[in-house]
Design an enzyme around this catalytic site. Structure first.
Site, short mmCIF file in Angstrom:
data_model
loop_
_atom_site.label_atom_id
_atom_site.label_comp_id
_atom_site.label_asym_id
_atom_site.label_seq_id
_atom_site.Cartn_x
_atom_site.Cartn_y
_atom_site.Cartn_z
CE1 TYR A 1 -5.97 -7.29 -7.74
CE2 TYR A 1 -6.17 -8.37 -5.50
CZ TYR A 1 -5.87 -7.14 -6.34
OH TYR A 1 -5.92 -6.16 -5.65
CE LYS B 1 -6.02 -1.52 4.86
NZ LYS B 1 -7.11 -1.92 4.21
CG HIS C 1 -5.35 0.68 -4.44
ND1 HIS C 1 -4.94 0.64 -3.05
CD2 HIS C 1 -6.50 0.09 -4.55
CE1 HIS C 1 -5.44 -0.38 -2.35
NE2 HIS C 1 -6.59 -0.76 -3.04
NE ARG D 1 -3.50 -2.42 2.70
CZ ARG D 1 -3.02 -3.37 3.30
NH1 ARG D 1 -1.93 -3.70 3.73
NH2 ARG D 1 -3.91 -4.62 3.32
CG HIS E 1 -5.77 -8.86 0.70
ND1 HIS E 1 -6.01 -9.41 -0.65
CD2 HIS E 1 -5.73 -7.80 0.71
CE1 HIS E 1 -5.92 -8.46 -1.40
NE2 HIS E 1 -5.74 -7.32 -0.57
NE ARG F 1 -2.85 -3.20 -1.85
CZ ARG F 1 -2.43 -4.21 -0.92
NH1 ARG F 1 -1.19 -4.49 -0.74
NH2 ARG F 1 -3.32 -4.86 -0.09
#
Length: 313
Positions: free
Chosen positions: A292, A179, A257, A155, A283, A260
Site C-alpha cells: 500500500y 484466517k 476486495h 475480508r 496480515h 478492503r
C-alpha cells in the site's frame, strides 16, 4: 475435489470479482489436475509437494511439440491455479498445510492493487442509503455491510460470517475471526457503529418474529434462509455491483476486495501507521501490507504529473 474447485471458484468470483474467462480457465486447469490425481488414486487432501511437481512435469512433457504447446495452457498458469487453490484451502481450514507454498515459478513483477478513491466510496455509501424510502430493510442492511467493510477492512468472508454476538452492546471495537481462526480487534468508526445499531434493531425484530413462529433464530449478524445460514459472498457481490450502478461507477471497478484495499490506502494516505494497518487487516507479514505504500507513491506521482503548474502532456 469437485466441491473444492466449485467453492474456490465461487470465492474468486465473489471476493475478487474475477472475470468469467479467468474462472473458466482456472476451472479447466483444476479439473485436469483433479483427473490426473484421480488416475493415481490421490486427491487434494492427501497430496504433497512432490505430487504437484510430478503433475507439472507431466504437463511439460505433454507440451513438447510446438503444435501441442500452442493448444495447452502454460505451466505458469497451471501453477498459479494450483497455488491459489491450496492457499484458499489452507485459509478455509481444509488443510493444515499448503503443499504448493515452496513451488518455484517464473518471477513476475508484483502489480499494485486496484482501489477506489474516497469520493467513489462516498457515492457507494450514498447509494446504499438512498434506497431507504422504497426498501428500508435493504437500505439498513446494505449500509451496515458497506460501513463495516470500509471501516474495518475485513475480508468479505469475515464480514458475512460475523456472529451477532460481536455487535451486541454498541461496541467501539469489533472482534473479527480471520484466517486460520486467528482473532483480531478492529476499531469501529461512528458511522459504522450507527449503521450497525440501526441494522441490529431491524434484524432482531425479524428474528423475534421468526422465533414466535416456531423458527430457529440465526446466530449471524447478516442472516439468510440459505444452507449456510448467513448472507453469502456471492449475494454480497451482487449487492455491491447493483450499488455501483446506482452510484454511477462501473461495476467492473467494484469488488469487496477493492473496498478492503481502499480502507488500507486511505488510512495510509491520512497518516496511519503501517504496523497498525497490518494488525487491522490481519496480515501475518508486514511485507504484505507494504504494497500500500507503493499505491500511495503512485497516487502522489499522479498528482504531481496532473496538477503541478509545470506538468506537461
Amino acid at each position: 475435489m469437485e466441491r473444492w474447485i466449485s467453492t474456490f471458484l465461487e470465492a474468486q468470483a465473489a471476493e475478487l470479482g474475477a472475470a468469467r474467462n479467468t474462472l473458466l480457465a482456472y476451472g479447466r486447469d483444476l479439473q485436469d489436475f483433479a483427473a490426473w490425481l484421480a488416475r493415481r488414486k490421490l486427491d487434494f487432501l492427501t497430496l504433497d509437494q512432490a505430487d504437484i511437481e510430478d503433475y507439472l512435469t507431466f504437463c511439460a512433457d505433454q507440451g513438447l511439440s510446438p503444435s501441442t504447446r500452442a493448444r495447452r495452457p502454460t505451466r505458469a498458469r497451471r501453477l498459479s491455479a494450483v497455488r491459489q487453490l491450496f492457499r484458499f484451502a489452507f485459509d478455509e481450514g481444509w488443510r493444515t498445510d499448503n503443499p504448493s507454498i515452496r513451488l518455484k515459478g517464473a518471477t513476475k513483477a508484483r502489480t499494485l492493487p486496484e482501489t477506489l478513491n474516497e469520493d467513489e466510496v462516498d457515492r457507494l455509501l450514498d447509494a446504499a442509503r438512498a434506497a431507504s424510502a422504497a426498501r428500508p430493510r435493504e437500505a439498513l442492511r446494505n449500509t451496515c455491510l458497506l460501513e463495516l467493510l470500509y471501516a474495518t477492512g475485513m475480508r468479505v468472508s469475515e464480514l458475512v460470517t460475523l456472529p451477532v454476538a460481536a455487535a451486541r452492546g454498541d461496541p467501539r471495537m469489533l472482534l473479527v475471526r480471520g484466517k486460520g481462526g486467528k482473532e483480531r480487534l478492529v476499531p469501529l468508526s461512528p458511522p459504522a457503529r450507527t449503521a450497525m445499531v440501526e441494522w441490529l434493531a431491524q434484524r432482531d425484530t425479524e428474528q423475534e418474529a421468526l422465533r414466535k413462529a416456531g423458527g430457529q433464530p440465526s446466530r449471524f449478524l447478516f442472516p439468510s434462509h440459505g444452507a449456510d445460514g448467513h448472507l453469502t459472498r456471492q449475494h454480497f457481490l451482487v449487492i455491491l455491483k447493483d450499488l455501483a450502478v446506482l452510484a454511477g461507477i462501473s461495476p467492473a471497478r467494484v469488488s469487496p476486495h477493492k473496498l478492503r484495499h481502499a480502507f488500507a490506502t486511505h488510512l495510509l494516505a491520512n497518516g496511519a501507521d503501517l504496523r497498525a494497518i497490518q494488525t487491522m487487516l490481519g496480515h501475518a507479514d508486514i511485507a504484505t501490507t507494504e504494497i500500500y505504500t507503493h499505491v500511495l507513491d503512485q497516487h502522489l506521482k499522479d498528482l504531481v504529473l496532473t496538477h503541478h503548474p509545470l506538468a506537461k502532456d
